[in-house]
Design a protein around this motif. Structure first.
Motif, PDB file in Angstrom:
ATOM      1  N   UNK A 115      37.069  40.521  28.477  1.00 33.08           N
ATOM      2  CA  UNK A 115      36.250  39.505  29.134  1.00 33.08           C
ATOM      3  C   UNK A 115      36.963  38.936  30.359  1.00 33.08           C
ATOM      4  N   UNK A 116      38.275  38.791  30.280  1.00 36.39           N
ATOM      5  CA  UNK A 116      39.038  38.304  31.437  1.00 36.39           C
ATOM      6  C   UNK A 116      38.845  39.227  32.636  1.00 36.39           C
ATOM      7  N   UNK A 117      38.859  40.548  32.384  1.00 40.44           N
ATOM      8  CA  UNK A 117      38.671  41.521  33.465  1.00 40.44           C
ATOM      9  C   UNK A 117      37.273  41.381  34.064  1.00 40.44           C
ATOM     10  N   UNK A 118      36.280  41.311  33.185  1.00 37.25           N
ATOM     11  CA  UNK A 118      34.892  41.177  33.636  1.00 37.25           C
ATOM     12  C   UNK A 118      34.731  39.920  34.494  1.00 37.25           C
ATOM     13  N   UNK A 119      35.324  38.823  34.037  1.00 38.78           N
ATOM     14  CA  UNK A 119      35.210  37.571  34.784  1.00 38.78           C
ATOM     15  C   UNK A 119      35.886  37.668  36.144  1.00 38.78           C
ATOM     16  N   UNK A 120      37.043  38.322  36.208  1.00 37.63           N
ATOM     17  CA  UNK A 120      37.760  38.461  37.481  1.00 37.63           C
ATOM     18  C   UNK A 120      36.954  39.291  38.474  1.00 37.63           C
ATOM     19  N   UNK A 121      36.365  40.372  37.988  1.00 32.87           N
ATOM     20  CA  UNK A 121      35.553  41.234  38.866  1.00 32.87           C
ATOM     21  C   UNK A 121      34.291  40.503  39.304  1.00 32.87           C
ATOM     22  N   UNK A 122      33.642  39.812  38.371  1.00 33.96           N
ATOM     23  CA  UNK A 122      32.417  39.087  38.707  1.00 33.96           C
ATOM     24  C   UNK A 122      32.677  38.053  39.802  1.00 33.96           C
ATOM     25  N   UNK A 123      33.844  37.401  39.739  1.00 35.38           N
ATOM     26  CA  UNK A 123      34.205  36.414  40.752  1.00 35.38           C
ATOM     27  C   UNK A 123      34.425  37.076  42.101  1.00 35.38           C
ATOM     28  N   UNK A 124      35.069  38.255  42.117  1.00 27.47           N
ATOM     29  CA  UNK A 124      35.319  38.960  43.371  1.00 27.47           C
ATOM     30  C   UNK A 124      34.017  39.511  43.971  1.00 27.47           C
TER      31      UNK A 124
END
Length: 575
Positions: A115-124
């Motif tokens: 989920x941390x990865x998904x959130x980081x990509x979604x923010x970018x």
């Protein structure tokens, strides 16, 4: 009588004049360092009160009273105010431009879940241009606090990642650099949405693997050399981003007390950049570079040219880096027996062993050190075998070869003494033990872990030095973390009590030496750096507490207070 007195006066004057002429001119220090504990890593005088520096060389080490004899009105005075100083730290295996680029891309080293990865990509995605690639590095599924439900061969699948970035291709490198994770858009660009017919569960790609699900569709995970199926479609770096990354890497080194850096595998473009930076007086870290071994044209050109030992000790090329297997986390490390948690899999031979032998022979012929990446026990054995063949074939060229194995993470017990017998140097990043040991037992099982993994003390006692480091950007460049791992064999959270396989701990003296004098030896540079001795380069690292005496649990609280490079202060921690 008058004549005799005059003659005596003249004679005495001549004697005094001659005596004055025979005295060497007093050397004055440009910098005088005192006021704290100074560890020299020099056997005859391990601790001194003061160090005098003239320009970029050490002029004197010893007592403060004697050192003050070299002081004049122009000498810069550095009062340590109770702090501790050692020789400048040497990153013994890292990727300099990778360090810089990690600052420019998504840094996923701190992620603890999918989920941390998904959130980081979604923010970018919010700030990315349409169709722009989103890249990053640092995820490691074995370090996550929790795993997603849908896993294939121990890895996550791309579907949730693809949902948050349907229009931007995404490629995220594993922390090890030996695997990568792509979303559907990236695989669509690469023409890889469907790789095989239904029922295909494995898709090998010369030295690598595309992980596919039961229906033959790629999960998004590309292991080892299969990564090129995606990476060849990612836009290349530009001169502008290269310059940015370079400057960020220099700054990160200074902040972490690193004054020298063994750059593990660079192509011709990076060589040109470093030469440009040296010409512009911006190369403020001493780089000992290994030529990337996959480019045969590059190697042949340097065989013809010969080694390059920089007289300014800023940029030296005299070694070759060969990538011979993968990483343990991605199950790419090449093993003698199958993975405990994947019984049909032995890892990957990512470079033909025939090429390792050929390069070892050519390295000896042309004076180049060979440094081979090997993590699994089979990779280590196979490389030692090839080194031995080359050494036996050209014994007259091998008297001081200093061939290295980078990582040497998992060894068969029978191969441990071979390092000393063949005079092969293990370059081992202690912080990998801290990060990997909790889950590495799942890959190797208890017997293999206890008998052959992270065998620092066994190797040291056999008679070989260890070159320490972090393998940045696989791990953060922080040398304090690697020092702590070396002496405690604990995770960075301080577990378990007593450390993993505590008999393999380094002493604090051994750990400091692995980051200084032994690392210098691993680059043929022990005569110019690695210890605080007269005539050596004036590179120093200063800490806010004494990491050689503080309680073990306080080591990680140590901060770099100051870094001195080439006789100049290049970093000072703000109060």
């Amino acid at each position: 009588m008058k004549f005799n007195v005059t003659a005596q006066i003249i004679s005495l004057s001549l004697i005094l004049l001659c005596f004055g002429c025979s005295q060497p001119k007093q050397d004055y220090a440009t910098m005088l360092i005192f006021g704290g504990t100074i560890y020299t890593v020099e056997e005859a005088q391990p601790i001194v009160e003061a160090v005098a520096v003239k320009d970029n060389k050490i002029l004197f080490t010893g007592s403060l009273a004697e050192a003050e004899m070299f002081k004049n009105e122009n000498t810069q005075l550095i009062d340590l105010e109770g702090k501790t100083m050692t020789p400048g730290l040497i990153e013994g295996h890292g990727h300099f431009m990778g360090l810089g680029y990690n600052e420019l891309r998504l840094d996923l080293l701190g992620t603890t879940s999918y989920q941390d990865i998904i959130d980081a990509v979604a923010e970018r995605v919010k700030t990315a241009k349409p169709g722009e690639w989103i890249t990053g590095r640092g995820w490691h599924q074995s370090k996550w606090d929790s795993l997603p439900k849908d896993m294939v061969n121990g890895f996550q699948t791309h579907y949730r990642l693809s949902e948050v970035s349907p229009d931007n291709p995404v490629y995220l490198s594993h922390a090890s650099g030996h695997a990568g994770f792509a979303n559907e858009k990236a695989m669509e660009i690469a023409g890889l949405v469907k790789l095989a017919d239904d029922g295909i569960k494995k898709f090998e790609v010369g030295g690598g693997e595309v992980i596919v699900d039961a229906s033959g569709r790629p999960t998004g995970v590309f292991n080892e050399r299969a990564q090129t199926l995606i990476t060849k479609h990612i836009p290349e770096r530009t001169p502008e981003t290269d310059l940015q990354a370079f400057e960020l890497a220099v700054k990160a080194c200074h902040k972490n007390g690193i004054t020298s850096f063994h750059d593990a595998g660079i192509p011709k473009e990076t060589i040109a950049l470093y030469e440009q930076m040296k010409t512009q007086n911006k190369l403020d870290v001493r780089i000992y570079a290994m030529l990337t071994g996959w480019d045969k044209d590059l190697l042949n050109a340097w065989y013809d040219k010969g080694i390059m030992v920089d007289q300014d000790h800023r940029f030296t090329i005299r070694s070759i880096k060969l990538n011979c297997d993968g990483a343990l986390g991605s199950r790419g490390a090449w093993l003698l027996e199958p993975y405990t948690d994947r019984q049909d899999h032995f890892g990957h031979e990512t470079l033909p062993m025939a090429f390792v032998k050929e390069t070892s022979i050519k390295g000896l012929e042309h004076g180049f050190q060979v440094c081979s990446h090997a993590i699994g026990d089979r990779a280590n054995r196979e490389i030692l075998d090839r080194y031995e063949l080359a050494i036996n074939q050209l014994p007259e060229k091998a008297s001081d070869h200093r061939f290295r194995i980078e990582h040497a993470q998992h060894l068969h017990p029978e191969d441990i003494p071979r390092f000393a017998e063949l005079k092969v140097i293990p370059a081992m990043q202690a912080v990998h033990m801290s990060s990997d040991r909790p889950w590495a037992i799942d890959r190797l099982g208890e017997k293999r872990i206890k008998e052959g993994a992270y065998m620092w003390q066994s190797l040291l006692q056999s008679g070989v030095p260890i070159v320490n480091g972090t393998d940045v950007p696989v791990e953060p460049i922080n040398p304090i973390a690697s020092f702590f791992a070396s002496v405690s064999r604990k995770t960075l959270k301080g577990t378990p009590e007593g450390g993993y396989e505590p008999e393999q701990k380094m002493t604090r003296e051994q750990a400091l030496k692995s980051y200084t004098l032994d690392a210098a030896f691993g680059a043929f540079e022990e005569d110019i750096k690695g210890s605080i001795e007269k005539g050596k380069l004036a590179d120093f690292t200063i800490y806010d507490q004494d990491l050689m005496t503080v309680p073990e649990n306080d080591i990680l609280n140590t901060r770099i207070a100051m870094t001195i490079f080439d006789g100049k202060v290049v970093f000072k921690q703000k109060d």
